[in-house]
Design a protein around this motif. Structure first.
Motif, PDB file in Angstrom:
ATOM      1  N   LYS A 143      11.870  -8.669  59.310  1.00  0.00           N
ATOM      2  CA  LYS A 143      11.835  -7.205  59.299  1.00  0.00           C
ATOM      3  C   LYS A 143      10.983  -6.692  58.139  1.00  0.00           C
ATOM      4  O   LYS A 143      10.802  -7.355  57.132  1.00  0.00           O
ATOM      5  CB  LYS A 143      13.254  -6.637  59.172  1.00  0.00           C
ATOM      6  CG  LYS A 143      14.202  -7.028  60.297  1.00  0.00           C
ATOM      7  CD  LYS A 143      13.851  -6.321  61.573  1.00  0.00           C
ATOM      8  CE  LYS A 143      14.805  -6.715  62.696  1.00  0.00           C
ATOM      9  NZ  LYS A 143      16.186  -6.305  62.428  1.00  0.00           N
ATOM     10  N   LYS A 144      10.485  -5.468  58.322  1.00  0.00           N
ATOM     11  CA  LYS A 144       9.792  -4.776  57.236  1.00  0.00           C
ATOM     12  C   LYS A 144      10.819  -3.897  56.527  1.00  0.00           C
ATOM     13  O   LYS A 144      11.418  -3.013  57.143  1.00  0.00           O
ATOM     14  CB  LYS A 144       8.634  -3.956  57.785  1.00  0.00           C
ATOM     15  CG  LYS A 144       7.449  -4.829  58.221  1.00  0.00           C
ATOM     16  CD  LYS A 144       6.377  -4.050  58.917  1.00  0.00           C
ATOM     17  CE  LYS A 144       6.748  -3.775  60.366  1.00  0.00           C
ATOM     18  NZ  LYS A 144       5.601  -3.222  61.135  1.00  0.00           N
ATOM     19  N   ALA A 167      12.272 -11.287  54.900  1.00  0.00           N
ATOM     20  CA  ALA A 167      11.733  -9.969  55.204  1.00  0.00           C
ATOM     21  C   ALA A 167      10.356  -9.794  54.577  1.00  0.00           C
ATOM     22  O   ALA A 167       9.984 -10.497  53.624  1.00  0.00           O
ATOM     23  CB  ALA A 167      12.675  -8.890  54.683  1.00  0.00           C
ATOM     24  N   HIS A 168       9.600  -8.845  55.120  1.00  0.00           N
ATOM     25  CA  HIS A 168       8.368  -8.370  54.486  1.00  0.00           C
ATOM     26  C   HIS A 168       8.787  -7.194  53.621  1.00  0.00           C
ATOM     27  O   HIS A 168       9.147  -6.134  54.139  1.00  0.00           O
ATOM     28  CB  HIS A 168       7.352  -7.942  55.547  1.00  0.00           C
ATOM     29  CG  HIS A 168       6.056  -7.460  54.970  1.00  0.00           C
ATOM     30  ND1 HIS A 168       5.062  -8.315  54.539  1.00  0.00           N
ATOM     31  CD2 HIS A 168       5.591  -6.199  54.735  1.00  0.00           C
ATOM     32  CE1 HIS A 168       4.044  -7.602  54.075  1.00  0.00           C
ATOM     33  NE2 HIS A 168       4.341  -6.318  54.175  1.00  0.00           N
ATOM     34  N   VAL A 170       8.614  -4.177  50.968  1.00  0.00           N
ATOM     35  CA  VAL A 170       7.804  -3.131  50.348  1.00  0.00           C
ATOM     36  C   VAL A 170       8.643  -2.492  49.254  1.00  0.00           C
ATOM     37  O   VAL A 170       9.732  -1.979  49.522  1.00  0.00           O
ATOM     38  CB  VAL A 170       7.366  -2.070  51.372  1.00  0.00           C
ATOM     39  CG1 VAL A 170       6.515  -0.998  50.690  1.00  0.00           C
ATOM     40  CG2 VAL A 170       6.613  -2.710  52.525  1.00  0.00           C
ATOM     41  N   ASP A 188       6.314  -8.046  48.687  1.00  0.00           N
ATOM     42  CA  ASP A 188       4.994  -8.333  49.238  1.00  0.00           C
ATOM     43  C   ASP A 188       4.015  -7.199  48.943  1.00  0.00           C
ATOM     44  O   ASP A 188       2.819  -7.434  48.755  1.00  0.00           O
ATOM     45  CB  ASP A 188       5.104  -8.537  50.750  1.00  0.00           C
ATOM     46  CG  ASP A 188       5.995  -9.710  51.098  1.00  0.00           C
ATOM     47  OD1 ASP A 188       5.555 -10.861  50.941  1.00  0.00           O
ATOM     48  OD2 ASP A 188       7.149  -9.468  51.512  1.00  0.00           O
ATOM     49  N   THR A 206       2.174  -0.827  56.976  1.00  0.00           N
ATOM     50  CA  THR A 206       3.231  -1.523  57.719  1.00  0.00           C
ATOM     51  C   THR A 206       3.336  -1.123  59.183  1.00  0.00           C
ATOM     52  O   THR A 206       3.985  -1.822  59.960  1.00  0.00           O
ATOM     53  CB  THR A 206       4.594  -1.257  57.077  1.00  0.00           C
ATOM     54  OG1 THR A 206       4.894   0.147  57.169  1.00  0.00           O
ATOM     55  CG2 THR A 206       4.614  -1.699  55.615  1.00  0.00           C
ATOM     56  N   ILE A 209       8.592   1.126  59.060  1.00  0.00           N
ATOM     57  CA  ILE A 209       9.589   0.301  58.373  1.00  0.00           C
ATOM     58  C   ILE A 209      10.825   0.138  59.252  1.00  0.00           C
ATOM     59  O   ILE A 209      11.289   1.084  59.892  1.00  0.00           O
ATOM     60  CB  ILE A 209       9.982   0.964  57.031  1.00  0.00           C
ATOM     61  CG1 ILE A 209       8.787   0.989  56.070  1.00  0.00           C
ATOM     62  CG2 ILE A 209      11.186   0.280  56.396  1.00  0.00           C
ATOM     63  CD1 ILE A 209       8.362  -0.366  55.558  1.00  0.00           C
ATOM     64  N   ASP A 210      11.364  -1.082  59.280  1.00  0.00           N
ATOM     65  CA  ASP A 210      12.582  -1.352  60.052  1.00  0.00           C
ATOM     66  C   ASP A 210      13.841  -0.947  59.300  1.00  0.00           C
ATOM     67  O   ASP A 210      14.776  -0.398  59.889  1.00  0.00           O
ATOM     68  CB  ASP A 210      12.666  -2.847  60.387  1.00  0.00           C
ATOM     69  CG  ASP A 210      11.512  -3.327  61.234  1.00  0.00           C
ATOM     70  OD1 ASP A 210      11.379  -2.849  62.372  1.00  0.00           O
ATOM     71  OD2 ASP A 210      10.738  -4.166  60.738  1.00  0.00           O
TER      72      ASP A 210
END
Length: 320
Positions: A143-144, A167-168, A170, A188, A206, A209-210
């Motif tokens: 997930k972001k 996760a990615h 931010v 990241d 992105t 975002i999730d």
């Protein structure tokens, strides 16, 4: 004994070190010779008199809730084997910024030799909320995830957990030093949320975002909400930006966004104990970043540093 006392509501200058009544262990309690306590943002807001609707406290009072130290004495019903043990724990309400504190014995964790008292105290308060959020949020793998107030004590722990979950990540914070710290902890992408239209750069990077873990609140949190994908998840648990994030409930419903506040997170996260936090710290899942350790008579300076957003990670108070 000595204690740091909020003498009246106001600025950091209202904090004074005074003589304070010695605590006596009641039934089920121990008295701890306090070595270290932590200092958190919400204590600065309470000191200003801004959170009367949430905290029933009036001056003079001793702030502080999480502590570490050595058990000095025990009350009725508590095994005397506790005496002399090094422990960490949290007290209901306030009173930790003092040389001795009475604490319910069942809230304490004996400190393992592998974990220092400063690290244990630094992780305890923020770690509890971090683990509640971990339990409440949907699975983070792949997930972001956007984390605001990312260079604070809890923000850094959330970065660590989200990164380890796959996760990615931010991270949104203020200033290059905080962005560098967030990336060092596993983010990241790091974005300065004091720059105009920062949320648009997040969207561009992105495509949505999730999961948002908003520890900032205020306008930062509202902007963070605008980055969430349809069907995403948003936690509004922070207030340093000026209150919990405001959002359009109708829009959230229309877009299928799940929104959770701090009380929802505590309910959804289920029971998380002090012992759970220490266990995860020992496993290396929660590694606190300690910026500065202040002396008892410098608690006002610690409050100023928090209010000025001058810290990279945690502030602690050394009592003895």
């Amino acid at each position: 004994m000595r204690a740091a006392v909020v003498t009246r509501f106001g600025g950091p200058e209202v904090i004074e070190v005074r003589e304070w009544p010695e605590p006596v262990a009641g039934a089920g309690e121990v008295v701890v010779d306090v070595e270290v306590t932590d200092v958190i943002w919400v204590e600065t807001a309470i000191r200003q008199g801004n959170l009367g609707g949430y905290f029933d406290v009036s001056p003079p009072y001793v702030p502080g809730s999480s502590l570490g130290g050595r058990v000095h004495s025990v009350g009725a019903g508590v095994d005397e084997e506790w005496i002399g043990k090094t422990v960490v724990g949290r007290i209901a309400g306030f009173g930790a910024h003092a040389e001795r504190v009475a604490v319910p014995a069942d809230s304490l964790v004996e400190l393992p030799a592998q974990l220092g008292v400063e690290a244990a105290v630094a992780v305890l308060n923020d770690g509890l909320t971090t683990l509640m959020l971990e339990r409440s949020a949907p699975g983070l793998a792949g997930k972001k995830v956007l984390i605001t107030a990312a260079a604070g004590g809890m923000g850094l722990l959330l970065i660590q957990l989200a990164h380890k979950a796959g996760a990615h990540v931010v991270a949104a914070a203020r200033g290059q030093a905080k962005l560098d710290l967030a990336k060092a902890q596993g983010a990241d992408v790091a974005v300065d949320y004091t720059t105009p239209a920062w949320e648009k750069s997040v969207l561009e990077a992105t495509k949505g975002i999730d999961v948002v873990l908003d520890g900032a609140g205020g306008a930062y949190g509202t902007a963070a909400f605008d980055t969430v994908k349809d069907g995403g998840w948003f936690s509004a648990h922070g207030t340093p930006g000026g209150g919990f994030a405001a959002y359009d409930e109708a829009e959230a419903k229309r877009r299928g966004i799940t929104v959770r506040g701090i009380m929802d997170v505590q309910a959804d996260g289920g029971p998380v104990s002090n012992s759970d936090v220490i266990t995860r710290a020992l496993a290396g899942d929660l590694v606190p970043v300690i910026d500065r350790v202040f002396a008892l008579d410098r608690l006002g300076d610690a409050h100023r540093a928090i209010e000025d957003r001058a810290l990279l990670g945690k502030a602690l108070l050394r009592i003895r």
